[in-house]
Scaffold this motif. Structure first.
Motif, PDB file in Angstrom:
ATOM      1  N   ASN A 162      18.567  14.358   9.502  1.00  0.00           N
ATOM      2  CA  ASN A 162      18.316  14.873   8.154  1.00  0.00           C
ATOM      3  C   ASN A 162      18.756  16.319   7.985  1.00  0.00           C
ATOM      4  O   ASN A 162      19.154  16.727   6.890  1.00  0.00           O
ATOM      5  CB  ASN A 162      16.826  14.748   7.809  1.00  0.00           C
ATOM      6  N   CYS A 163      18.666  17.102   9.052  1.00  0.00           N
ATOM      7  CA  CYS A 163      18.995  18.531   8.997  1.00  0.00           C
ATOM      8  C   CYS A 163      20.287  18.759   9.776  1.00  0.00           C
ATOM      9  O   CYS A 163      20.259  18.899  11.001  1.00  0.00           O
ATOM     10  CB  CYS A 163      17.852  19.354   9.578  1.00  0.00           C
ATOM     11  N   ALA A 164      21.392  18.778   9.080  1.00  0.00           N
ATOM     12  CA  ALA A 164      22.706  18.841   9.735  1.00  0.00           C
ATOM     13  C   ALA A 164      22.995  20.265  10.213  1.00  0.00           C
ATOM     14  O   ALA A 164      23.152  21.170   9.391  1.00  0.00           O
ATOM     15  CB  ALA A 164      23.794  18.368   8.777  1.00  0.00           C
ATOM     16  N   ASP A 165      23.113  20.431  11.525  1.00  0.00           N
ATOM     17  CA  ASP A 165      23.376  21.759  12.080  1.00  0.00           C
ATOM     18  C   ASP A 165      24.874  21.987  12.298  1.00  0.00           C
ATOM     19  O   ASP A 165      25.285  22.647  13.250  1.00  0.00           O
ATOM     20  CB  ASP A 165      22.607  21.954  13.388  1.00  0.00           C
ATOM     21  N   TYR A 166      25.676  21.441  11.410  1.00  0.00           N
ATOM     22  CA  TYR A 166      27.124  21.597  11.496  1.00  0.00           C
ATOM     23  C   TYR A 166      27.729  21.481  10.108  1.00  0.00           C
ATOM     24  O   TYR A 166      27.066  21.065   9.143  1.00  0.00           O
ATOM     25  CB  TYR A 166      27.734  20.523  12.413  1.00  0.00           C
ATOM     26  N   TYR A 167      28.981  21.850  10.011  1.00  0.00           N
ATOM     27  CA  TYR A 167      29.764  21.640   8.795  1.00  0.00           C
ATOM     28  C   TYR A 167      31.202  21.444   9.223  1.00  0.00           C
ATOM     29  O   TYR A 167      31.559  21.661  10.386  1.00  0.00           O
ATOM     30  CB  TYR A 167      29.637  22.825   7.828  1.00  0.00           C
ATOM     31  N   PHE A 168      32.044  21.015   8.286  1.00  0.00           N
ATOM     32  CA  PHE A 168      33.456  20.812   8.603  1.00  0.00           C
ATOM     33  C   PHE A 168      34.275  21.894   7.916  1.00  0.00           C
ATOM     34  O   PHE A 168      34.269  22.013   6.682  1.00  0.00           O
ATOM     35  CB  PHE A 168      33.930  19.434   8.140  1.00  0.00           C
ATOM     36  N   SER A 169      34.961  22.681   8.720  1.00  0.00           N
ATOM     37  CA  SER A 169      35.908  23.657   8.187  1.00  0.00           C
ATOM     38  C   SER A 169      37.305  23.082   8.339  1.00  0.00           C
ATOM     39  O   SER A 169      37.512  22.102   9.050  1.00  0.00           O
ATOM     40  CB  SER A 169      35.786  24.977   8.939  1.00  0.00           C
ATOM     41  N   THR A 170      38.258  23.674   7.672  1.00  0.00           N
ATOM     42  CA  THR A 170      39.625  23.158   7.753  1.00  0.00           C
ATOM     43  C   THR A 170      40.594  24.296   8.022  1.00  0.00           C
ATOM     44  O   THR A 170      40.374  25.428   7.602  1.00  0.00           O
ATOM     45  CB  THR A 170      40.039  22.454   6.450  1.00  0.00           C
ATOM     46  N   SER A 171      41.631  23.950   8.742  1.00  0.00           N
ATOM     47  CA  SER A 171      42.731  24.885   8.951  1.00  0.00           C
ATOM     48  C   SER A 171      43.984  24.193   8.434  1.00  0.00           C
ATOM     49  O   SER A 171      43.902  23.162   7.776  1.00  0.00           O
ATOM     50  CB  SER A 171      42.861  25.212  10.437  1.00  0.00           C
TER      51      SER A 171
END
Length: 632
Positions: free
Chosen positions: A349-358
């Protein structure tokens, strides 16, 4: 969906025609409500149109699960308060707000369509059981739309037939009358659908007998709470929750995470999911309508890039709260930045990540600041790739899950006056939910991993592989955490077991950490659960048990558009949000680098007027018998 045709506009009075030639304005045939409903198929298509309405963008496709439900003590928007046009903050909406109008308009459209279907239900010659099935579902849908209206607006007009063109001045009915009508509709539906089960149908995005019974339990629970406080209805909650439980049709999915992965992948879990609103690929006749925003505003941050078809779009305009994060039990000896939780629900439920992009790839990056973590329940990364490419994201919306029924039963039993302390049945119901939360429904899982020797010579950029073997189980996986000195400082469990028969652990498995290129090898040991960590203290008072239920509902049902309604029906919404505001300030929510100051600003100034939404301006101008809610 198996059938894409809907007639929402037809039922609202639009005429469809076929023309002999281009721009021919003289129809050779047409449908109107007067000459429709002539066959069983036409009744079914009319019913499909009512279903289709539920997942429209201005219903559960976006508005009802985001716009007025995402500012609570479990989640807060992170967008600027000033200029916010979506109504997510209490200070950002008034009676003229377009989404306020939608919360009123679209349920009434569903009610009108249901009324027309019910008025014409006996027109065709057809199989009587099928007629009863259609009628029962229409009655349920009418009741559900009134549930939306009365929980959001309080007293609203109770319309049980298609109004004439001049019937615009209709006074609001009392909430007691509305609950009585919902009860009557659902009880009739229960009779008509008594042998229509989710297992016989094969999917859970149409109304079946246990959906009706679960909904009856829910309306009785709300009826018993604020503002009507008809506490005698708690007994009815127990009665109807028991009907669902004793049916033997439903059970909890042993893997909490899989419930929401299934929703993303358009897979049915008819045991756990009593009712869901179907988007693309679900119930016959429910249209796609270019997708929905589930997993977008309330989802894990990501941007779609054509060079990486596994990427997806999600704005993540809502973040979790530290209160939610800290409500899950943690391992006090954990050396991770945010201590590991024994409750498997937290890290889903508590996402300790995200998606960045290059320019070349999508990158999964850590997000350790709790106030800034995304709401991770609906993860678009699990959607089929074709959804990511066209942006439709046809995730079904969970309406009633089996765990909700268990928690409703626990709450209602505790409230019955004949019990001076919580009865064992109440403990059994809530502990069943907690047992799943700790992964121990059918055996024991890896509980924690402790580093006994951090070793040396490791790289934080490429941490060593962690292998979990033995112990009689399978499926546990973990990753190592390495500090800047090249030492393993912690082991983060990603999976604790396979959650299928034969995979559970009977003894502690062996943990093997790969050796560094040069240096000393780290070591660690594992412990497994013993099957009792989930149990509540069996000597709680009624007040303590009630608080335990409140906390469990937040941990289990967060981001499913129930928290605000729960706080309101518990009768202390304004004070609860004021207390949360103080808690948030004391826990660094205003920190410019690690907090969510926008979210904090958005919960200032909550008053009793915010218990209800304002009745829309356009409706007040049209219906002179309608009175505005207090404070607007």
């Amino acid at each position: 969906m198996k059938n894409k045709f809907i007639i929402t506009l037809l039922l609202a009075g639009t005429v469809f025609s076929s023309c002999e030639k281009f721009l021919d304005t003289k129809p050779t045939d047409s449908y109107t409500p007067a000459n429709y409903y002539e066959t069983a198929d036409q009744l079914q298509v009319a019913l499909n149109g009512i279903y289709s309405n539920m997942m429209y963008e201005r219903m559960y496709g976006q508005v009802l699960n985001y716009n007025f439900t995402s500012t609570t003590d479990e989640m807060l928007p992170n967008r600027p308060v000033n200029g916010e046009a979506r109504g997510v903050y209490y200070s950002s909406y008034s009676a003229g707000h377009t989404y306020i109008s939608d919360v009123w308009r679209w349920p009434y459209l569903g009610i009108n369509n249901a009324n027309m279907l019910l008025e014409n239900i006996n027109k065709p010659t057809m199989d009587e059981k099928k007629r009863g099935y259609i009628k029962g579902q229409a009655l349920f849908l009418r009741a559900f739309n009134y549930f939306i209206l009365t929980t959001n607006f309080g007293e609203v007009p109770l319309i049980l037939k298609s109004p004439g063109i001049g019937e615009v001045n209709i006074p609001a009915a009392s909430q007691e009358q509305i609950y009585q009508q919902m009860e009557a509709d659902l009880k009739e539906a229960e009779i008509l659908l008594q042998d229509r089960t989710v297992t016989s149908v094969g999917y859970s995005d149409v109304v079946t007998i246990t959906a009706v019974q679960a909904m009856l339990a829910k309306i009785y629970l709300y009826w018993a709470g604020f503002p009507l406080n008809k506490t005698e209805k708690y007994k009815d909650v127990v009665t109807y929750a028991n009907k669902v439980i004793n049916s033997g049709i439903h059970r909890l999915n042993p893997d909490y995470r899989q419930i929401f992965i299934n929703l993303c992948q358009d897979k049915y879990d008819v045991r756990e999911m009593i009712l869901e609103w179907g988007s693309f690929g679900a119930a016959a006749g429910v249209t796609n309508k270019t997708g929905n925003d589930i997993g977008n505003f309330i989802g894990v941050t990501s941007g779609y890039r054509t060079f990486d078809p596994t990427s997806y779009n999600a704005a993540s305009w809502v973040s979790i709260t530290k209160k939610l994060f800290d409500s899950y039990q943690v391992d006090p000896n954990s050396t991770l930045v945010n201590k590991a939780s024994y409750d498997i629900r937290r890290d889903w439920n508590c996402a300790d990540y995200y998606f960045s992009t290059s320019d070349v790839k999508r990158v999964k990056a850590a997000r350790n600041n709790i106030w800034q973590m995304s709401c991770g329940k609906f993860r678009r990364e699990y959607c089929p790739q074709d959804s990511r490419l066209n942006g439709t994201y046809n995730i079904n919306w969970p309406v009633i899950r089996y765990s909700d029924v268990l928690l409703m039963k626990a709450e209602a039993l505790n409230m019955l006056p004949e019990y001076t302390t919580p009865p064992q049945e109440a403990y059994d119901a809530i502990n069943e939910v907690r047992k799943r939360a700790y992964g121990t429904m059918y055996g024991n899982i890896v509980k924690s991993i402790t580093v006994t020797n951090g070793g040396s010579g490791y790289s934080s950029a490429t941490p060593p592989a962690v292998t979990i073997s033995g112990g009689g189980g399978a499926g546990a996986t973990a990753v190592a955490v390495v500090n800047s000195s090249g030492k393993v400082t912690g082991i983060k469990l990603e999976n604790r077991v396979d959650f299928v028969a034969g995979s559970y652990y009977t003894s502690a498995p062996t943990i093997t950490i790969a050796s560094p290129a040069s240096g000393t090898t780290a070591t660690a040991t594992a412990t497994i659960t013993n099957g009792s960590e989930y149990l509540l203290n069996p000597a709680l008072s009624k007040t303590q048990f009630f608080q335990a239920v409140k906390d469990e509902r937040m941990r289990e049902l967060c981001f499913e558009a129930s928290r605000k309604a729960d706080l309101i029906r518990w009768g202390n919404f304004v004070d609860d949000m004021s207390a949360f505001s103080s808690y948030a300030l004391q826990n660094d929510i205003t920190n410019s680098s690690t907090g969510n100051n926008n979210g904090y600003l958005g919960i200032q100034g909550i008053t009793q007027r915010h218990v209800l939404l304002p009745k829309p301006t356009y409706e007040l101008n049209l219906n002179r018998e309608l009175k505005q809610n207090p404070g607007y």
